[in-house]
Design a protein around this motif. Structure first.
Motif, PDB file in Angstrom:
ATOM      1  N   SER A  94      -2.845  -3.114   2.779  1.00  0.00           N
ATOM      2  CA  SER A  94      -3.953  -3.036   1.829  1.00  0.00           C
ATOM      3  C   SER A  94      -4.996  -2.031   2.280  1.00  0.00           C
ATOM      4  O   SER A  94      -5.536  -1.260   1.472  1.00  0.00           O
ATOM      5  CB  SER A  94      -4.590  -4.414   1.640  1.00  0.00           C
ATOM      6  OG  SER A  94      -5.093  -4.900   2.879  1.00  0.00           O
ATOM      7  N   ARG A  95      -5.268  -1.986   3.578  1.00  0.00           N
ATOM      8  CA  ARG A  95      -6.278  -1.055   4.097  1.00  0.00           C
ATOM      9  C   ARG A  95      -5.748   0.378   4.051  1.00  0.00           C
ATOM     10  O   ARG A  95      -6.437   1.300   3.614  1.00  0.00           O
ATOM     11  CB  ARG A  95      -6.657  -1.443   5.527  1.00  0.00           C
ATOM     12  CG  ARG A  95      -7.800  -0.603   6.113  1.00  0.00           C
ATOM     13  CD  ARG A  95      -8.192  -1.093   7.502  1.00  0.00           C
ATOM     14  NE  ARG A  95      -9.308  -0.354   8.062  1.00  0.00           N
ATOM     15  CZ  ARG A  95     -10.582  -0.667   7.896  1.00  0.00           C
ATOM     16  NH1 ARG A  95     -10.897  -1.730   7.153  1.00  0.00           N
ATOM     17  NH2 ARG A  95     -11.545   0.056   8.426  1.00  0.00           N
ATOM     18  N   THR A  99      -5.606   1.751   0.509  1.00  0.00           N
ATOM     19  CA  THR A  99      -6.930   2.094  -0.019  1.00  0.00           C
ATOM     20  C   THR A  99      -7.389   3.449   0.499  1.00  0.00           C
ATOM     21  O   THR A  99      -7.880   4.298  -0.263  1.00  0.00           O
ATOM     22  CB  THR A  99      -7.948   1.004   0.355  1.00  0.00           C
ATOM     23  OG1 THR A  99      -7.513  -0.265  -0.157  1.00  0.00           O
ATOM     24  CG2 THR A  99      -9.321   1.328  -0.216  1.00  0.00           C
ATOM     25  N   LYS A 109     -16.069   0.032   8.402  1.00  0.00           N
ATOM     26  CA  LYS A 109     -16.078  -0.571   7.076  1.00  0.00           C
ATOM     27  C   LYS A 109     -14.971  -1.622   6.964  1.00  0.00           C
ATOM     28  O   LYS A 109     -13.854  -1.424   7.441  1.00  0.00           O
ATOM     29  CB  LYS A 109     -15.881   0.493   6.009  1.00  0.00           C
ATOM     30  CG  LYS A 109     -17.067   1.426   5.850  1.00  0.00           C
ATOM     31  CD  LYS A 109     -16.856   2.380   4.682  1.00  0.00           C
ATOM     32  CE  LYS A 109     -18.081   3.264   4.493  1.00  0.00           C
ATOM     33  NZ  LYS A 109     -17.921   4.189   3.338  1.00  0.00           N
ATOM     34  N   SER A 110     -15.293  -2.714   6.298  1.00  0.00           N
ATOM     35  CA  SER A 110     -14.290  -3.746   6.041  1.00  0.00           C
ATOM     36  C   SER A 110     -13.358  -3.271   4.934  1.00  0.00           C
ATOM     37  O   SER A 110     -13.620  -2.265   4.254  1.00  0.00           O
ATOM     38  CB  SER A 110     -14.976  -5.044   5.615  1.00  0.00           C
ATOM     39  OG  SER A 110     -15.620  -4.858   4.349  1.00  0.00           O
ATOM     40  N   ASP A 111     -12.269  -4.012   4.724  1.00  0.00           N
ATOM     41  CA  ASP A 111     -11.347  -3.664   3.642  1.00  0.00           C
ATOM     42  C   ASP A 111     -12.064  -3.681   2.289  1.00  0.00           C
ATOM     43  O   ASP A 111     -11.818  -2.817   1.429  1.00  0.00           O
ATOM     44  CB  ASP A 111     -10.174  -4.639   3.619  1.00  0.00           C
ATOM     45  CG  ASP A 111      -9.258  -4.466   4.830  1.00  0.00           C
ATOM     46  OD1 ASP A 111      -9.600  -3.672   5.723  1.00  0.00           O
ATOM     47  OD2 ASP A 111      -8.209  -5.135   4.874  1.00  0.00           O
ATOM     48  N   SER A 112     -12.933  -4.645   2.097  1.00  0.00           N
ATOM     49  CA  SER A 112     -13.669  -4.741   0.833  1.00  0.00           C
ATOM     50  C   SER A 112     -14.604  -3.551   0.652  1.00  0.00           C
ATOM     51  O   SER A 112     -14.729  -3.011  -0.465  1.00  0.00           O
ATOM     52  CB  SER A 112     -14.480  -6.038   0.787  1.00  0.00           C
ATOM     53  OG  SER A 112     -13.627  -7.164   0.840  1.00  0.00           O
ATOM     54  N   GLU A 113     -15.244  -3.118   1.719  1.00  0.00           N
ATOM     55  CA  GLU A 113     -16.140  -1.961   1.618  1.00  0.00           C
ATOM     56  C   GLU A 113     -15.361  -0.686   1.311  1.00  0.00           C
ATOM     57  O   GLU A 113     -15.841   0.182   0.570  1.00  0.00           O
ATOM     58  CB  GLU A 113     -16.942  -1.816   2.911  1.00  0.00           C
ATOM     59  CG  GLU A 113     -17.990  -2.888   3.102  1.00  0.00           C
ATOM     60  CD  GLU A 113     -18.644  -2.844   4.478  1.00  0.00           C
ATOM     61  OE1 GLU A 113     -19.861  -3.103   4.567  1.00  0.00           O
ATOM     62  OE2 GLU A 113     -17.923  -2.567   5.470  1.00  0.00           O
ATOM     63  N   LYS A 140     -12.611  -0.580  -0.434  1.00  0.00           N
ATOM     64  CA  LYS A 140     -12.242  -0.662  -1.850  1.00  0.00           C
ATOM     65  C   LYS A 140     -13.419  -0.291  -2.742  1.00  0.00           C
ATOM     66  O   LYS A 140     -13.239   0.354  -3.789  1.00  0.00           O
ATOM     67  CB  LYS A 140     -11.713  -2.050  -2.172  1.00  0.00           C
ATOM     68  CG  LYS A 140     -10.329  -2.301  -1.577  1.00  0.00           C
ATOM     69  CD  LYS A 140      -9.811  -3.701  -1.857  1.00  0.00           C
ATOM     70  CE  LYS A 140      -8.426  -3.894  -1.242  1.00  0.00           C
ATOM     71  NZ  LYS A 140      -7.919  -5.272  -1.405  1.00  0.00           N
ATOM     72  N   LEU A 141     -14.637  -0.675  -2.335  1.00  0.00           N
ATOM     73  CA  LEU A 141     -15.815  -0.256  -3.091  1.00  0.00           C
ATOM     74  C   LEU A 141     -15.992   1.257  -3.021  1.00  0.00           C
ATOM     75  O   LEU A 141     -16.404   1.889  -4.006  1.00  0.00           O
ATOM     76  CB  LEU A 141     -17.061  -0.965  -2.548  1.00  0.00           C
ATOM     77  CG  LEU A 141     -17.193  -2.451  -2.877  1.00  0.00           C
ATOM     78  CD1 LEU A 141     -18.420  -3.044  -2.185  1.00  0.00           C
ATOM     79  CD2 LEU A 141     -17.302  -2.664  -4.389  1.00  0.00           C
TER      80      LEU A 141
END
Length: 562
Positions: free
Chosen positions: A82-83, A86, A230-234, A236-237
């Motif tokens: 996932s990372r 992205t 950065k996290s995975d969520s960051e 993706k943002l």
């Protein structure tokens, strides 16, 4: 200039990975209808002559398809699919040629085609369909890319392979080539963490998309994002922001695809200037004399190998220091190393010189700038130059070292003259026209031979008298090059290791799929070490001549560089 069209394409079928044994038989109808209801922007432009000269020979077996292998240690969280997907999607948005396809209409009409992602999910799906995970060692990854079925195609111009071997022990990092004046000072300390594991990554791209410098700049950006805090969520943002910046607005610039090499360094041609440029180019080609060549043999199968040697950090520093004290870079010294190694083998007539070729970075000559946010560095920006050195050594062995450094300085001088020549731009255009013309002719001939429709060209008509030669008469001579050198310089100046401290790189190997009987020497510094590697078709050369040359080459480095 790129053109813009509207189309309603069917969603592309993701390419099959090695793990997939059967094609997908069903798809979600709502997903298909959703895509059909959103017109997709399509951009295209014709290839320039230089791009064509790389594309046409690559069609059958992938000649010149580039790869960059990087071995590193990091915690598993940094290489989760996932990372990685992205980060891969972000960079494919920034560099649209990576996500483009190729359409060939004719030998002089081959086009890049880019269909913009209609939303972030499309961008992520495109990245995932060009990403593969394996459980292979570095050597298996490289061998399968170089000698196995072709990885890339007209519908897949770039590809990413990640491997985290679990079935074999972690290998000792191989020695890497480095060529640079000084080592970068921002190398990260080799701090080993218990959670760190061995990983390998293979970045694959067509050569007509860009050159080695684009490949390394891309890898640095890739690891800068992958190894960031950065996290995975960051991340993706960030992907959402990148898509919004380029495609969130209904108005789109028609110049999103990087220009060709020839368009990036335009010339205001007049009839006189064109004629003068042609004469200068032909005369410069007449100066290329090289009578040395490795004895070759015919073999039905090509098999590329890449023997690689690296030198420890302390020895690398000493080598660079010795080069500097003799007024040359390690790049110039490597020309002299090849020269002396071949001369010691006695592999040719002593009165004929040795010619070697190398790539010339043309970015400093570009005068056209790409507007942000479409200022991608994925484009071709290389020309070629030659270094010609004598093929004899003094009988007095005590004088060989002095001759070695003298020839290194000659190589430096010839390289400098090529890079600073006032007509480098016009010569580049003439070479591009020549390469494009040859590629179209040979490409058409290859296709006709494959179809069984080829007929030899008719001999030239003798009804009219021959034209008077424009150039001065000179004796016939060979313009054969012994080998090519890809001198990448100090890659630690490109890879900002301090920007991704959680990832510790230790190995770099690069090259491309080769034609039969090809050979290319690589030299560079990476992770504080000097590396040299020799990519060649081991089936294409007679006897053990390449093994002997490689042994002499390493011996010369030990003897003269210390």
């Amino acid at each position: 200039m790129a053109s813009i069209k509207l189309e309603r394409p069917l969603p592309p079928t993701p390419p099959l990975s090695d793990d997939e044994q059967s094609p997908r038989l069903f798809c979600h109808l709502p997903d298909v209808l959703s895509k059909l209801s959103n017109p997709q922007l399509r951009y295209e432009r014709k290839m320039g002559d230089t791009e064509l000269s790389y594309f046409l020979p690559s069609r059958q077996s992938g000649v010149n398809d580039m790869y960059l292998h990087l071995g590193f240690r990091a915690a598993e969280q940094f290489v989760r699919r996932s990372r990685v997907a992205t980060v891969w999607a972000i960079l494919r948005l920034r560099h649209p040629l990576l996500a483009a396809t190729v359409e060939m209409h004719d030998y002089d009409d081959v086009r890049f085609v880019y269909s913009a992602p209609t939303n972030v999910d499309d961008a992520l799906a495109d990245a995932n369909s060009n990403l593969e995970y394996r459980d292979h060692s570095k050597d298996v990854l490289i061998d399968s890319y170089l000698n196995g079925p072709r990885t890339l195609s007209n519908s897949r111009l770039s590809y990413l392979i990640v491997s985290s071997p679990s079935s074999h022990s972690i290998p000792t990092p191989p020695l890497t080539p480095t060529s640079a004046e000084e080592l970068a000072t921002d190398l990260q300390p080799a701090v080993e963490r218990p959670e760190d594991k061995q990983h390998d990554i293979l970045i694959c791209a067509m050569h007509f998309l860009g050159d080695g410098m684009a490949l390394h700049a891309f890898a640095n950006d890739f690891f800068g994002l992958l190894g960031s805090e950065k996290s995975d969520s960051e991340l993706k943002l960030q992907l959402v922001d990148e898509w919004e910046m380029r495609w969130g607005s209904p108005a789109h610039d028609t110049s999103i695809l990087p220009r060709s090499l020839e368009e990036n360094m335009p010339v205001k041609w007049t009839r006189i200037r064109r004629a003068a440029a042609r004469v200068d180019f032909l005369m410069s080609q007449e100066e290329l004399v090289g009578g040395q060549v490795f004895p070759r043999r015919k073999h039905p199968e090509r098999h590329t190998v890449v023997p690689t040697v690296s030198f420890p950090t302390d020895r690398t520093k000493a080598m660079l220091k010795k080069c500097k004290s003799n007024g040359v870079s390690i790049s110039a010294a490597l020309f002299a190393v090849c020269n002396v190694a071949w001369a010691r083998m006695g592999g040719g007539r002593k009165e004929l010189p040795i010619m070697m070729y190398s790539a010339l970075n043309l970015r400093p000559y570009f005068t056209v700038k790409q507007p942000s946010p479409w200022d991608s560095y994925w484009f071709l920006a290389i020309g070629y130059f030659n270094v010609i050195l004598p093929n004899f050594l003094p009988q007095d062995g005590d004088k060989v070292e002095a001759i070695f450094w003298h020839r290194a300085r000659q190589a430096k001088e010839q390289s400098t003259v090529a890079a600073k020549h006032p007509l480098v731009v016009s010569r580049t255009h003439e070479m591009a026209r020549e390469r494009g013309k040859r590629a179209r002719r040979w490409g058409k001939e290859d296709d006709e031979k494959e179809k069984g429709t080829w007929t030899p060209p008719c001999p030239p008509s003798t009804s009219s008298p021959p034209l008077e030669p424009v150039l001065p008469a000179r004796a016939e001579s060979s313009s054969t090059a012994l080998l090519g050198l890809s001198l990448l310089g100090n890659l630690d100046g490109i890879y900002k290791h301090a920007n991704f401290p959680s990832i510790r790189m230790h190995t770099l190997t690069t090259g491309s799929r080769q034609r039969h009987g090809a050979m290319l020497l690589f030299g560079y510094t990476f992770a504080g070490k000097l590396w040299v590697s020799l990519g060649y078709d081991e089936n294409g050369f007679a006897g053990d001549v390449v093994d002997s040359f490689w042994a002499e080459l390493i011996g010369c480095m030990e003897e003269f560089l210390g």
